[in-house]
Design a protein around this motif. Structure first.
Motif, PDB file in Angstrom:
ATOM      1  N   UNK A 308     -44.233  -0.054 -12.585  1.00 52.86           N
ATOM      2  CA  UNK A 308     -44.098  -0.213 -11.134  1.00 52.86           C
ATOM      3  C   UNK A 308     -45.184   0.505 -10.333  1.00 52.86           C
ATOM      4  N   UNK A 309     -46.063   1.216 -10.992  1.00 53.43           N
ATOM      5  CA  UNK A 309     -47.221   1.868 -10.346  1.00 53.43           C
ATOM      6  C   UNK A 309     -46.832   2.682  -9.114  1.00 53.43           C
ATOM      7  N   UNK A 310     -46.022   3.732  -9.283  1.00 51.32           N
ATOM      8  CA  UNK A 310     -45.604   4.542  -8.125  1.00 51.32           C
ATOM      9  C   UNK A 310     -46.751   5.372  -7.561  1.00 51.32           C
ATOM     10  N   UNK A 311     -46.737   5.581  -6.264  1.00 48.96           N
ATOM     11  CA  UNK A 311     -47.659   6.528  -5.639  1.00 48.96           C
ATOM     12  C   UNK A 311     -47.136   7.942  -5.854  1.00 48.96           C
ATOM     13  N   UNK A 312     -47.988   8.944  -5.706  1.00 45.63           N
ATOM     14  CA  UNK A 312     -47.518  10.326  -5.882  1.00 45.63           C
ATOM     15  C   UNK A 312     -46.422  10.665  -4.866  1.00 45.63           C
ATOM     16  N   UNK A 313     -45.429  11.450  -5.272  1.00 46.85           N
ATOM     17  CA  UNK A 313     -44.345  11.825  -4.351  1.00 46.85           C
ATOM     18  C   UNK A 313     -44.869  12.677  -3.197  1.00 46.85           C
ATOM     19  N   UNK A 314     -44.253  12.494  -2.032  1.00 50.22           N
ATOM     20  CA  UNK A 314     -44.571  13.350  -0.887  1.00 50.22           C
ATOM     21  C   UNK A 314     -43.248  13.822  -0.289  1.00 50.22           C
ATOM     22  N   UNK A 315     -43.261  15.029   0.260  1.00 51.18           N
ATOM     23  CA  UNK A 315     -42.046  15.544   0.886  1.00 51.18           C
ATOM     24  C   UNK A 315     -41.723  14.727   2.127  1.00 51.18           C
ATOM     25  N   UNK A 316     -40.473  14.759   2.544  1.00 50.21           N
ATOM     26  CA  UNK A 316     -40.103  13.995   3.735  1.00 50.21           C
ATOM     27  C   UNK A 316     -40.825  14.529   4.969  1.00 50.21           C
ATOM     28  N   UNK A 317     -41.127  15.832   4.994  1.00 52.61           N
ATOM     29  CA  UNK A 317     -41.888  16.373   6.109  1.00 52.61           C
ATOM     30  C   UNK A 317     -43.299  15.819   6.158  1.00 52.61           C
ATOM     31  N   UNK A 318     -43.936  15.753   4.979  1.00 56.79           N
ATOM     32  CA  UNK A 318     -45.285  15.188   4.918  1.00 56.79           C
ATOM     33  C   UNK A 318     -45.253  13.702   5.236  1.00 56.79           C
TER      34      UNK A 318
END
Length: 402
Positions: A308-318
């Motif tokens: 599924x080629x996920x993007x890197x996780x980001x915090x909800x604040x970011x």
């Protein structure tokens, strides 16, 4: 001597000590001129504290009364001119109700209280009981002004005890007089009971009250107050067991979700919350805290393995470019997956692919579907975008606040 412009070169940057050395008439003249920027007006007003030139009082009052002036400056001027009784007729006028500039309603009431206007007492008690700190501060200051002038008993008698906010004021006055406030733990309004538990100071009195309190809820408030004073979790747990482990039952809320939510929000829940949540947060065993970094690695690996080629996780604040909360976002194609920091919980903002859900479930995550997410956690009130009400499971697990 540096000029006012030099002492306040830009908004938010003022040499306070330097302004105090500037001649009071020069400062007053600067404030009285509506052509000068408001962000220079306000520091000048503050620098005039205790040294207002009498000849400039009418012009300063004119700035207070001008609705085109910035509210921050008008409020500062009302504090500066808190002893000017000539303001009272204007402050009492019905037109003040139509002045809806930010914070001005509270400021008018505060000024009336400081000037001894007893007709403002009820409204001051109302804002003193507000959940908003700026309103509470204004209400408290205005009521203090009335008490200083007329005495506590006169204001207490005037207010009576019919309204919750009036009873809350009674609790505060008893506390200030070093009198017992445990009686108010049984108040039918949780705002009043909350204040009483926050002000209780005698642990032995609270232990005795556990036997005499008229309701279970009052006993729970007493237990919360006792723990606040002693921080003795063993004693709190013993009381909890003695009371029959009281808790708020929520249909559909299983123990895994309950544990994650109560330990995140129970200790600091809003004052209208049922106190049983507070006590449960102290006494129930907390869930094992998740390793958030490991969760995100597992989620990313599972999604990658599923192609599924996920993007890197980001915090909800970011992700929202401000604030913070309890989840991370992983974008997968058109999906926006959310991974909770409170436990192994995952969901999606909008539509999602079954493949993404299956991948996360295979990695040990529990998918929070619409039905589960919509469960409202009864009487566990949480601040959320101006509201202080019970929130749903999805809001609690995937919470963001700017």
């Amino acid at each position: 001597m540096r000029s006012i412009e030099d002492l306040i070169p830009q908004a938010g940057s003022a040499d306070t000590a330097g302004l105090r050395e500037v001649d009071a008439e020069e400062l007053a003249r600067y404030v009285a001129d509506p052509g000068n920027p408001w962000w220079r007006h306000r520091p000048c007003v503050i620098a005039l504290t205790g040294r207002v030139p009498e000849r400039y009082v009418p012009e300063l009052i004119a700035r207070v009364q001008d609705p085109r002036e910035t509210p921050e400056v008008r409020r500062a001027l009302l504090d500066l001119l808190a002893d000017r009784t000539e303001l009272l007729p204007w402050l009492r006028h019905e037109d003040r109700a139509s002045d809806t500039a930010y914070g001005m309603g509270d400021a008018f009431l505060k000024a009336r209280g400081l000037l001894g206007d007893r007709s403002a007492a009820r409204e001051l008690a109302t804002i003193a009981a507000s959940p908003w700190r700026h309103s509470r501060d204004a209400g408290d200051a205005g009521l203090d002004g009335l008490v200083d002038r007329y005495g506590a008993e006169a204001i207490l008698t005037q207010l009576g005890e019919e309204r919750p906010e009036d009873r809350e004021f009674h609790v505060w006055m008893r506390y200030r007089a070093d009198e017992d406030v445990t009686y108010a733990l049984a108040d039918p309004d949780r705002r009043v009971a909350y204040v009483a538990q926050s002000l209780a100071t005698d642990a032995d009195r609270l232990r005795a009250y556990l036997d005499e309190a008229p309701t279970t809820e009052a006993k729970v408030w007493a237990a919360c107050a006792l723990y606040r004073l002693t921080e003795d979790r063993a004693e709190a747990k013993a009381v909890y067991e003695r009371l029959g482990r009281p808790r708020v039952e929520v249909e559909g809320l299983d123990e895994e979700l309950r544990a994650a939510i109560v330990h995140e929000y129970g200790p600091g829940c809003e004052r209208l919350s049922d106190p049983r949540w507070r006590l449960e947060a102290v006494c129930a065993e907390p869930p094992a805290g998740p390793d958030v970094d490991d969760q995100l690695r597992r989620a990313t690996a599972a999604l990658t393995e599923a192609g599924l080629a996920p993007k890197p996780p980001v915090s909800c604040g970011e992700d929202n470019q401000q604030g913070d909360g309890t989840y991370h976002v992983i974008e997968v194609g058109g999906d926006r997956l959310q991974i909770s920091t409170l436990g192994p919980f995952a969901t999606a903002e909008y539509e999602f692919s079954d493949a993404a859900r299956r991948a996360l479930e295979s990695a040990g995550f529990r998918w929070i579907d619409g039905e589960t997410g919509a469960i409202r956690v009864t009487d566990l009130c949480v601040y959320y975008f101006g509201g202080r009400n019970a929130v749903t499971v999805d809001t609690a697990l995937f919470y963001w606040q700017d």
